[in-house]
Motif scaffolding. Structure first.
Motif, PDB file in Angstrom:
ATOM      1  N   HIS A  19       0.835  -1.208   0.000  1.00 44.28           N
ATOM      2  CA  HIS A  19       0.000   0.000   0.000  1.00 44.28           C
ATOM      3  C   HIS A  19       0.871   1.260   0.000  1.00 44.28           C
ATOM      4  O   HIS A  19       0.579   2.225  -0.717  1.00 44.28           O
ATOM      5  CB  HIS A  19      -0.940   0.005   1.201  1.00 44.28           C
ATOM      6  N   GLN A  20       1.936   1.257   0.786  1.00 45.21           N
ATOM      7  CA  GLN A  20       2.829   2.416   0.845  1.00 45.21           C
ATOM      8  C   GLN A  20       3.522   2.641  -0.499  1.00 45.21           C
ATOM      9  O   GLN A  20       3.658   3.786  -0.953  1.00 45.21           O
ATOM     10  CB  GLN A  20       3.865   2.234   1.957  1.00 45.21           C
ATOM     11  N   ILE A  21       3.955   1.575  -1.137  1.00 48.69           N
ATOM     12  CA  ILE A  21       4.602   1.694  -2.454  1.00 48.69           C
ATOM     13  C   ILE A  21       3.604   2.245  -3.472  1.00 48.69           C
ATOM     14  O   ILE A  21       3.941   3.126  -4.272  1.00 48.69           O
ATOM     15  CB  ILE A  21       5.188   0.336  -2.900  1.00 48.69           C
ATOM     16  N   ALA A  22       2.374   1.762  -3.419  1.00 49.64           N
ATOM     17  CA  ALA A  22       1.333   2.250  -4.340  1.00 49.64           C
ATOM     18  C   ALA A  22       1.046   3.734  -4.111  1.00 49.64           C
ATOM     19  O   ALA A  22       0.859   4.487  -5.070  1.00 49.64           O
ATOM     20  CB  ALA A  22       0.060   1.429  -4.170  1.00 49.64           C
ATOM     21  N   GLU A  23       1.023   4.162  -2.861  1.00 51.96           N
ATOM     22  CA  GLU A  23       0.761   5.573  -2.555  1.00 51.96           C
ATOM     23  C   GLU A  23       1.874   6.477  -3.068  1.00 51.96           C
ATOM     24  O   GLU A  23       1.612   7.587  -3.533  1.00 51.96           O
ATOM     25  CB  GLU A  23       0.599   5.762  -1.046  1.00 51.96           C
ATOM     26  N   LYS A  24       3.108   6.007  -3.000  1.00 53.51           N
ATOM     27  CA  LYS A  24       4.246   6.836  -3.413  1.00 53.51           C
ATOM     28  C   LYS A  24       4.451   6.830  -4.930  1.00 53.51           C
ATOM     29  O   LYS A  24       5.056   7.742  -5.478  1.00 53.51           O
ATOM     30  CB  LYS A  24       5.522   6.361  -2.716  1.00 53.51           C
ATOM     31  N   ASN A  25       3.938   5.820  -5.616  1.00 54.70           N
ATOM     32  CA  ASN A  25       4.159   5.666  -7.056  1.00 54.70           C
ATOM     33  C   ASN A  25       2.814   5.623  -7.772  1.00 54.70           C
ATOM     34  O   ASN A  25       2.156   4.580  -7.798  1.00 54.70           O
ATOM     35  CB  ASN A  25       4.965   4.398  -7.329  1.00 54.70           C
ATOM     36  N   ALA A  26       2.448   6.732  -8.376  1.00 52.73           N
ATOM     37  CA  ALA A  26       1.138   6.853  -9.020  1.00 52.73           C
ATOM     38  C   ALA A  26       0.963   5.898 -10.194  1.00 52.73           C
ATOM     39  O   ALA A  26      -0.133   5.416 -10.449  1.00 52.73           O
ATOM     40  CB  ALA A  26       0.909   8.293  -9.470  1.00 52.73           C
ATOM     41  N   VAL A  93      12.832   1.967  -9.703  1.00 50.67           N
ATOM     42  CA  VAL A  93      13.296   0.672  -9.201  1.00 50.67           C
ATOM     43  C   VAL A  93      13.141   0.667  -7.682  1.00 50.67           C
ATOM     44  O   VAL A  93      13.666   1.540  -6.996  1.00 50.67           O
ATOM     45  CB  VAL A  93      14.775   0.418  -9.581  1.00 50.67           C
ATOM     46  N   VAL A  94      12.395  -0.311  -7.200  1.00 49.27           N
ATOM     47  CA  VAL A  94      12.258  -0.491  -5.758  1.00 49.27           C
ATOM     48  C   VAL A  94      13.125  -1.680  -5.382  1.00 49.27           C
ATOM     49  O   VAL A  94      12.814  -2.823  -5.722  1.00 49.27           O
ATOM     50  CB  VAL A  94      10.789  -0.735  -5.339  1.00 49.27           C
ATOM     51  N   LEU A  95      14.247  -1.408  -4.715  1.00 49.48           N
ATOM     52  CA  LEU A  95      15.107  -2.471  -4.206  1.00 49.48           C
ATOM     53  C   LEU A  95      14.409  -3.093  -3.001  1.00 49.48           C
ATOM     54  O   LEU A  95      13.921  -2.371  -2.126  1.00 49.48           O
ATOM     55  CB  LEU A  95      16.472  -1.924  -3.792  1.00 49.48           C
ATOM     56  N   VAL A  96      14.367  -4.413  -2.942  1.00 48.13           N
ATOM     57  CA  VAL A  96      13.692  -5.109  -1.845  1.00 48.13           C
ATOM     58  C   VAL A  96      14.692  -6.045  -1.179  1.00 48.13           C
ATOM     59  O   VAL A  96      15.342  -6.847  -1.847  1.00 48.13           O
ATOM     60  CB  VAL A  96      12.475  -5.923  -2.361  1.00 48.13           C
ATOM     61  N   ASP A  97      14.795  -5.916   0.155  1.00 52.89           N
ATOM     62  CA  ASP A  97      15.686  -6.796   0.907  1.00 52.89           C
ATOM     63  C   ASP A  97      15.013  -7.183   2.214  1.00 52.89           C
ATOM     64  O   ASP A  97      14.038  -6.554   2.639  1.00 52.89           O
ATOM     65  CB  ASP A  97      17.026  -6.104   1.159  1.00 52.89           C
ATOM     66  N   PRO A 119      17.993   4.552 -13.755  1.00 52.25           N
ATOM     67  CA  PRO A 119      16.581   4.625 -13.390  1.00 52.25           C
ATOM     68  C   PRO A 119      16.169   6.069 -13.097  1.00 52.25           C
ATOM     69  O   PRO A 119      17.008   6.901 -12.732  1.00 52.25           O
ATOM     70  CB  PRO A 119      16.476   3.773 -12.128  1.00 52.25           C
ATOM     71  N   ARG A 120      14.890   6.335 -13.252  1.00 51.04           N
ATOM     72  CA  ARG A 120      14.356   7.659 -12.897  1.00 51.04           C
ATOM     73  C   ARG A 120      14.496   7.888 -11.394  1.00 51.04           C
ATOM     74  O   ARG A 120      14.804   8.984 -10.942  1.00 51.04           O
ATOM     75  CB  ARG A 120      12.892   7.761 -13.305  1.00 51.04           C
ATOM     76  N   ALA A 121      14.254   6.818 -10.621  1.00 49.23           N
ATOM     77  CA  ALA A 121      14.364   6.893  -9.161  1.00 49.23           C
ATOM     78  C   ALA A 121      14.629   5.499  -8.628  1.00 49.23           C
ATOM     79  O   ALA A 121      14.257   4.501  -9.245  1.00 49.23           O
ATOM     80  CB  ALA A 121      13.080   7.448  -8.551  1.00 49.23           C
ATOM     81  N   VAL A 122      15.282   5.449  -7.480  1.00 54.12           N
ATOM     82  CA  VAL A 122      15.489   4.190  -6.774  1.00 54.12           C
ATOM     83  C   VAL A 122      14.928   4.368  -5.372  1.00 54.12           C
ATOM     84  O   VAL A 122      15.228   5.347  -4.692  1.00 54.12           O
ATOM     85  CB  VAL A 122      16.986   3.803  -6.694  1.00 54.12           C
ATOM     86  N   GLN A 123      14.096   3.422  -4.966  1.00 51.57           N
ATOM     87  CA  GLN A 123      13.517   3.415  -3.630  1.00 51.57           C
ATOM     88  C   GLN A 123      13.938   2.119  -2.951  1.00 51.57           C
ATOM     89  O   GLN A 123      14.321   1.159  -3.621  1.00 51.57           O
ATOM     90  CB  GLN A 123      11.986   3.508  -3.712  1.00 51.57           C
ATOM     91  N   LEU A 124      13.866   2.116  -1.631  1.00 52.53           N
ATOM     92  CA  LEU A 124      14.301   0.947  -0.868  1.00 52.53           C
ATOM     93  C   LEU A 124      13.180   0.466   0.036  1.00 52.53           C
ATOM     94  O   LEU A 124      12.619   1.254   0.808  1.00 52.53           O
ATOM     95  CB  LEU A 124      15.538   1.279  -0.037  1.00 52.53           C
ATOM     96  N   ALA A 125      12.857  -0.817  -0.064  1.00 54.38           N
ATOM     97  CA  ALA A 125      11.869  -1.460   0.796  1.00 54.38           C
ATOM     98  C   ALA A 125      12.561  -2.589   1.548  1.00 54.38           C
ATOM     99  O   ALA A 125      13.175  -3.463   0.931  1.00 54.38           O
ATOM    100  CB  ALA A 125      10.709  -2.011  -0.036  1.00 54.38           C
TER     101      ALA A 125
END
Length: 176
Positions: A19-26, A93-97, A119-125
């Motif tokens: 849900h948080q990833i969806a909210e941050k990425n339209a 790109v959402v890096l997941v670890d 990438p346009r942006a890199v996020q970390l989860a």
């Protein structure tokens, strides 16, 4: 040994992260989840499935092996092993670890990501942030913050890898 997350609470945490990833990425069409091997890959798959249920679009998942980018080993040829032909250029790109600790794994994943395209942006989860950073890295999406002592071990077990879903906190040197 202390149980921090059982299978049910782990599923709930991963849904909240989706849900948080969806909210941050339209636009989910632009998102790629990059699971850092080993346990980041099944976590990314589960988050992608949750995003598919929430948004109606399941982002692609790629696996990245950052071993060649680790700063504690010599590597004559620094090339990440990507398990995908998906381009990362101009994507989010959402890096997941599984566990964020010193930040060195994430640093290696960032180097590998940039080598694969811009990438346009890199996020970390991350599923668990246990503190003790050695590098200035902070996750965008955290399943659970768990303050730990350096002598403790956060163990993430996933059904796809270990046959069970559980996150535990153990004292160093204790047996399973």
């Amino acid at each position: 040994m202390a149980l921090l997350l059982d299978a049910e609470s782990l599923a709930r945490v991963l849904m909240r992260m989706a849900h948080q990833i969806a909210e941050k990425n339209a636009n989910m069409e632009d998102v790629v989840l990059a699971g850092i091997r080993t346990r980041g890959v099944p976590l990314a798959e589960r988050i992608a499935a949750n995003l598919g249920r929430i948004e109606g679009v399941r982002p692609p998942v790629i696996a990245i092996d950052i071993e060649p980018y680790r700063d504690d080993r010599e590597h004559p040829k620094r090339r990440a092993s990507w398990i995908s032909e998906i381009t990362l250029a101009d994507r989010v790109v959402v890096l997941v670890d599984d566990v964020l600790y010193t930040g060195r794994t994430v640093r290696a994943a960032l180097d590998a990501t940039v080598d694969q395209g811009r990438p346009r942006a890199v996020q970390l989860a991350v599923l668990v942030d246990r503190g003790h950073r050695e590098l200035p890295i902070r996750a965008d999406f955290v399943g659970k913050n768990i303050p730990t002592a350096r002598s403790e071990i956060v163990r993430v077990n996933l059904m796809e890898v270990d046959g069970v879903d559980a996150v535990t906190l153990e004292k160093e040197g204790t047996e399973d």
